[in-house]
Design a protein around this motif. Structure first.
Motif, PDB file in Angstrom:
ATOM      1  N   VAL A 135       0.878  -1.069   0.115  1.00  0.00           N
ATOM      2  CA  VAL A 135       0.067   0.034  -0.150  1.00  0.00           C
ATOM      3  C   VAL A 135       0.897   1.356   0.140  1.00  0.00           C
ATOM      4  N   SER A 136       0.566   2.143  -0.751  1.00  0.00           N
ATOM      5  CA  SER A 136       1.293   3.274  -1.030  1.00  0.00           C
ATOM      6  C   SER A 136       0.407   4.661  -0.359  1.00  0.00           C
ATOM      7  N   LEU A 137       0.902   5.581   0.399  1.00  0.00           N
ATOM      8  CA  LEU A 137       0.133   6.679   0.750  1.00  0.00           C
ATOM      9  C   LEU A 137       0.441   7.676  -0.089  1.00  0.00           C
ATOM     10  N   ILE A 138      -0.623   8.423  -0.514  1.00  0.00           N
ATOM     11  CA  ILE A 138      -0.326   9.662  -1.447  1.00  0.00           C
ATOM     12  C   ILE A 138      -0.887  10.963  -1.028  1.00  0.00           C
ATOM     13  N   GLY A 139      -1.989  10.968  -0.117  1.00  0.00           N
ATOM     14  CA  GLY A 139      -2.630  12.260   0.143  1.00  0.00           C
ATOM     15  C   GLY A 139      -3.232  12.129   1.547  1.00  0.00           C
ATOM     16  N   ALA A 140      -3.427  13.208   2.194  1.00  0.00           N
ATOM     17  CA  ALA A 140      -3.867  13.433   3.454  1.00  0.00           C
ATOM     18  C   ALA A 140      -4.965  14.602   3.506  1.00  0.00           C
ATOM     19  N   ALA A 141      -5.631  14.666   4.216  1.00  0.00           N
ATOM     20  CA  ALA A 141      -6.381  15.992   4.603  1.00  0.00           C
ATOM     21  C   ALA A 141      -7.170  15.746   6.051  1.00  0.00           C
ATOM     22  N   PHE A 142      -7.316  16.866   6.590  1.00  0.00           N
ATOM     23  CA  PHE A 142      -8.184  16.953   7.853  1.00  0.00           C
ATOM     24  C   PHE A 142      -9.678  17.390   7.656  1.00  0.00           C
ATOM     25  N   GLY A 143     -10.564  16.803   8.295  1.00  0.00           N
ATOM     26  CA  GLY A 143     -11.913  17.176   8.246  1.00  0.00           C
ATOM     27  C   GLY A 143     -12.347  17.826   9.669  1.00  0.00           C
ATOM     28  N   PRO A 144     -13.474  18.191   9.950  1.00  0.00           N
ATOM     29  CA  PRO A 144     -13.658  18.913  11.309  1.00  0.00           C
ATOM     30  C   PRO A 144     -13.369  17.960  12.396  1.00  0.00           C
ATOM     31  N   ASP A 145     -13.549  16.837  12.584  1.00  0.00           N
ATOM     32  CA  ASP A 145     -12.923  15.957  13.728  1.00  0.00           C
ATOM     33  C   ASP A 145     -12.210  14.777  13.177  1.00  0.00           C
ATOM     34  N   PHE A 146     -11.691  14.607  12.036  1.00  0.00           N
ATOM     35  CA  PHE A 146     -11.080  13.388  11.596  1.00  0.00           C
ATOM     36  C   PHE A 146      -9.935  13.628  10.462  1.00  0.00           C
ATOM     37  N   LEU A 147      -9.340  12.620  10.233  1.00  0.00           N
ATOM     38  CA  LEU A 147      -8.258  12.673   9.139  1.00  0.00           C
ATOM     39  C   LEU A 147      -8.629  11.806   8.123  1.00  0.00           C
ATOM     40  N   VAL A 148      -8.430  12.092   6.528  1.00  0.00           N
ATOM     41  CA  VAL A 148      -8.773  11.218   5.585  1.00  0.00           C
ATOM     42  C   VAL A 148      -7.361  10.956   4.925  1.00  0.00           C
ATOM     43  N   VAL A 149      -7.005   9.726   4.606  1.00  0.00           N
ATOM     44  CA  VAL A 149      -5.967   9.467   3.896  1.00  0.00           C
ATOM     45  C   VAL A 149      -6.275   8.644   2.434  1.00  0.00           C
ATOM     46  N   ALA A 150      -5.603   9.024   1.475  1.00  0.00           N
ATOM     47  CA  ALA A 150      -5.844   8.426   0.173  1.00  0.00           C
ATOM     48  C   ALA A 150      -4.328   7.775   0.013  1.00  0.00           C
TER      49      ALA A 150
END
Length: 167
Positions: A135-150
């Motif tokens: 698995v290769s991780l290429i992106g991340a972003a914060f939401g109001p109370d969570f983290l999203v990873v792509a």
């Protein structure tokens, strides 16, 4: 730094001194911010107005925080064997960097969370032999109370990668 309303440049700095730029234009150009920051991979702006960059320079990978005027506030090294891919800024000035380790057996994703002061707060990753190996991780972003990873999953025997996003 750009004006958010108009897109006009408010100030700019060269990330590293490039003699080719000044030789080609005959002009001195913008001031040099940092002679070691050569290859930036991701940038972010903090609520305080500070800027952060994930970059490689002088053979090292790091996250560097700059004050609004360009002075370096801190630098935190990231392990050399990883390839940085993205940087996300949280509402409390926390940061997450994601990337990939490419080894003989394939890619392995990693996350590193840093405080606003540049201190490691937690890390996660998929090491060789892990069931998520490939698995290769290429992106991340914060939401109001969570983290999203792509990322991308390369475990398919055909060699085709499958993209995904995880909250």
């Amino acid at each position: 730094r750009l004006d958010a309303a108009t897109g006009a440049s408010v100030w700019d700095f060269l990330l590293a001194d490039d003699p080719m730029d000044s030789a080609a234009t005959g002009a001195a150009g913008p001031p040099v911010l940092d002679t070691t920051l050569i290859y930036p991979f991701a940038a972010g702006a903090l609520p305080s107005g500070d800027l952060v960059l994930a970059a490689v320079g002088d053979g090292e990978q790091f996250v560097r925080r700059f004050e609004p005027g360009g002075a370096v506030r801190w630098t935190t090294a990231v392990e050399d064997q990883f390839a940085l891919r993205d940087l996300a800024v949280g509402p409390d000035e926390s940061l997450v960097v994601v990337g990939t380790l490419f080894s003989d057996v394939g890619p392995h994703g990693f996350l590193r969370a840093l405080s606003g002061a540049g201190e490691l707060t937690w890390s996660a990753g998929f090491a060789p032999g892990d069931p998520r190996d490939g698995v290769s991780l290429i992106g991340a972003a914060f939401g109001p109370d969570f983290l999203v990873v792509a990322g991308q999953d390369f475990r398919d025997p055909s060699g085709d990668g499958t993209g995904w996003i995880r909250r």
